[in-house]
Design a protein around this motif. Structure first.
Motif, PDB file in Angstrom:
ATOM      1  N   ASN A 549       0.788  -1.285   0.015  1.00 19.95           N
ATOM      2  CA  ASN A 549      -0.251   0.102   0.075  1.00 19.95           C
ATOM      3  C   ASN A 549       0.789   1.177  -0.153  1.00 19.95           C
ATOM      4  O   ASN A 549       2.040   1.180  -0.187  1.00 19.95           O
ATOM      5  N   ASN A 561      -5.527   2.757  -0.640  1.00 25.45           N
ATOM      6  CA  ASN A 561      -5.245   1.846   0.484  1.00 25.45           C
ATOM      7  C   ASN A 561      -6.458   0.924   0.912  1.00 25.45           C
ATOM      8  O   ASN A 561      -6.411  -0.286   1.346  1.00 25.45           O
ATOM      9  N   LEU A 564      -6.885  -1.782  -1.818  1.00 26.80           N
ATOM     10  CA  LEU A 564      -5.874  -2.782  -1.573  1.00 26.80           C
ATOM     11  C   LEU A 564      -5.955  -3.614  -0.278  1.00 26.80           C
ATOM     12  O   LEU A 564      -5.958  -4.624  -0.431  1.00 26.80           O
ATOM     13  N   ASN A 578       1.971  -3.847   4.604  1.00 28.79           N
ATOM     14  CA  ASN A 578       1.570  -2.651   4.987  1.00 28.79           C
ATOM     15  C   ASN A 578       2.594  -1.381   5.417  1.00 28.79           C
ATOM     16  O   ASN A 578       3.183  -1.214   6.233  1.00 28.79           O
TER      17      ASN A 578
END
Length: 629
Positions: A549, A561, A564, A578
């Protein structure tokens, strides 16, 4: 303005340019045809002189002020600003931006702050239209007698422009090249011109009531289509090129026709606040992007707030109002020479004291009342002195900024990182890759018995991994190669998700796509669920997908984000790396742009990606560990 300020609800706000193109094509064509019908010829010299008087003076003031401000606020942009200035004064900004690969849809996610003159590409197309279209129109009026034939030829030209756009547009790439082109983006101007040829302004204003109602209905429908398109289209949507742009242009033509009539739409668009904005719209266009770009440079990295947008909008409106009051109106009414003479005589009157100042037939009289009120005269006289001083300072600073040696726009350390990352990516793309069958993961993807007994996650070999990304991955390429030796990296500055999908599709078709596919995209534009579906379809059911992300001041960060994260939740073969959470804990690991990682941040990026790849292998192959007896 909302689109340029990053309002996510206005992802299709760039269509506002096409609305303006339609209006401009309509008004200019109607003006020329009306003049031709009245006198039997086109006075092109008079037309071009009037256009220059209307457009050049406020543009010149904006260029001087913005160059001076950028020289103080953003001295690192002076090299590109020089070329942009040359393009601006020659009305070739769109071709300059095409040749220099300036992305319209990723302006706030590059290595530097957005350039303050990038918006002039549309004015360049307008001016090129003003130069070429009157000549074509003269030929149409001279050679074709029927209104229908003139309209048909104009619409065929609009269709030809749309066809050129469709042929040149490459899905998956940056669409800025076809968006900037005069040849590819002339359809909206020509649709507006066709409207003027079919329904002149005078005829629309005198329609009977029944036809006016139909015209209002068309205007409401056009407004609804535009509202839908602005809320649903995005710059990376393949449907925009050219279908979306044609749809917006036709809808805008319906709205323009209704506004030119005498129905409800015309009444609404004639309200004083809207008329006030309308007459100052050119100034707002000139100033809004420099204000936004320079404000972004002053604010630095970090997300913008609603208050920032309010301030930017207020400053833009104030500058446009001042331009209309002190530059555009005097020049339109009295001409450039008379206005310059008036300003010069006002300044001379300050030096000599109260006197009579005469400009042609217009008198600006400073009489005996002013003599009796000396302090009031001095206060009024200080205004031209202050304006003259500010003008001289702006010109001097602008000239100094243009002639002084340029400075680097990007920190040297980041430039070194990017150069090293580009070398690593180029080495991968040169063919030093390991072919792996889509249905046969590398042997290293299976956890060893030792790791199963100890509960460790499986080891990830770089020979298993294909990574595709943007400038964040470019800056982190060395760290990724160190963490996963043998990794295949294909990363480019400015790459968007749709382009990344095309890369994955190409690698899959060539049989060189490896078992673990890492996608680090989203910094430069929207990520959609449809693009994720295309990715999963391209990699097939027997590969693992790792989605990294984004983090940064991009207005689309949160939405990207979310897409995703949803993709990772919905599929057992998609893992989320992350990066946003990891770097948010220590943003000091980023360069000052708040987007790209420093070397220590690149190592963190590599650790986050590696951990996600390990988690993906561990989750995807739990049965490979022997069961205890």
């Amino acid at each position: 303005m909302g689109f340029h300020e990053g309002a996510s609800e206005l992802s299709g706000g760039f269509l506002g340019v096409d609305i303006f193109f339609v209006l401009s094509g309509f008004l200019i064509t109607d003006l020329l045809v009306t003049r031709y019908d009245a006198v039997g010829r086109l006075d092109l010299r008079d037309f071009w002189t009037r256009r220059a008087r209307r457009l050049l003076p406020p543009l010149a003031v904006m260029l001087v002020v913005v160059t001076a401000a950028a020289s103080v606020i953003e001295p690192t942009q002076e090299t590109s600003l020089r070329l942009a200035l040359l393009a601006a004064v020659t009305y070739t900004s769109n071709w300059y931006q095409i040749l220099h690969h300036v992305s319209y849809f990723a302006a706030f996610s590059q290595l530097t702050a957005p350039a303050p003159l990038d918006h002039l590409w549309s004015l360049a197309i307008e001016e090129q239209f003003y130069l070429i279209w009157p000549l074509i129109l003269w030929f149409l009026l001279f050679r074709l007698n029927g209104r229908r034939s003139r309209v048909t030829v104009t619409l065929l030209a609009a269709a030809a422009s749309a066809l050129v756009m469709a042929l040149q547009y490459a899905p998956g790439g940056d669409p800025s090249g076809v968006y900037y082109g005069t040849d590819t983006h002339a359809s909206a101007l020509l649709i507006g011109a066709a409207l003027a040829l079919a329904y002149p302004l005078a005829s629309l204003a005198s329609l009977p009531a029944a036809q006016t109602k139909r015209l209002d209905a068309a205007g409401v429908a056009g407004l609804a289509v535009l509202a839908w398109a602005i809320g649903h289209f995005s710059g990376n949507d393949p449907a925009v090129y050219p279908v979306g742009l044609i749809l917006a242009a036709v809808a805008a033509a319906c709205l323009v026709a209704a506004a030119a009539g005498n129905g409800v739409i015309a009444v609404i668009t004639s309200l004083p606040p809207l008329r006030w904005v309308g007459v100052r719209s050119y100034g707002m266009y000139l100033w809004h992007w420099p204000v936004i770009a320079l404000a972004a440079a002053l604010a630095g990295s970090g997300p913008t707030s609603a208050w920032t947008w309010v301030i930017e909008t207020g400053v833009t409106i104030a500058l446009a109002a001042a331009s209309w009051r002190f530059i555009e109106t005097p020049i339109l009414q009295n001409g450039l020479r008379a206005t310059l003479r008036h300003w010069h005589q006002q300044l001379a009157a300050v030096r000599t004291g109260p006197a009579d100042v005469r400009i042609g037939q217009d008198d600006v009289r400073i009489g005996q009342d002013d003599v009796r009120t000396g302090p009031a005269w001095r206060r009024r006289g200080s205004v031209p002195v202050a304006v003259a001083a500010a003008t001289v300072i702006a010109v001097v600073v602008a000239v100094f900024g243009v002639v002084r040696p340029p400075q680097s726009a990007t920190p040297a350390g980041l430039l070194r990182q990017v150069a090293e990352g580009q070398q690593i990516s180029a080495a991968s793309e040169s063919g030093r890759t390991v072919k792996t069958a889509a249905h046969k993961p590398a042997a290293a993807s299976s956890p060893s018995a030792a790791s199963c007994r100890s509960g460790q996650q499986p080891k990830v070999s770089g020979d298993q991994v294909t990574a595709v990304g943007d400038s964040i991955m470019v800056a982190s390429a060395a760290a990724l190669a160190a963490a996963m030796p043998g990794i295949y990296i294909d990363a480019q500055v400015g790459r968007q998700m749709q382009s990344g999908v095309a890369v994955i599709q190409r690698l899959a078709a060539a049989g060189t796509l490896r078992h673990i596919v890492i996608i680090g995209l989203g910094t430069n534009g929207d990520v959609t669920a449809d693009q994720i579906r295309q990715l999963r379809q391209a990699i097939g059911p027997n590969r693992d997908l790792i989605l990294v992300n984004t983090f940064g001041p991009m207005p689309w960060e949160r939405e990207d984000n979310a897409v995703l994260a949803a993709a990772a939740r919905q599929s057992g073969q998609v893992e989320l790396a992350n990066w946003n959470q990891a770097i948010a804990a220590d943003p000091s690991l980023l360069w000052p742009d708040g987007i790209h990682p420093q070397p220590s941040g690149a190592k963190l990026y590599a650790r986050v990606v590696l951990a996600a790849a390990r988690a993906g292998l561990s989750r995807a192959q739990p049965s490979s560990c022997p069961r205890p007896h």
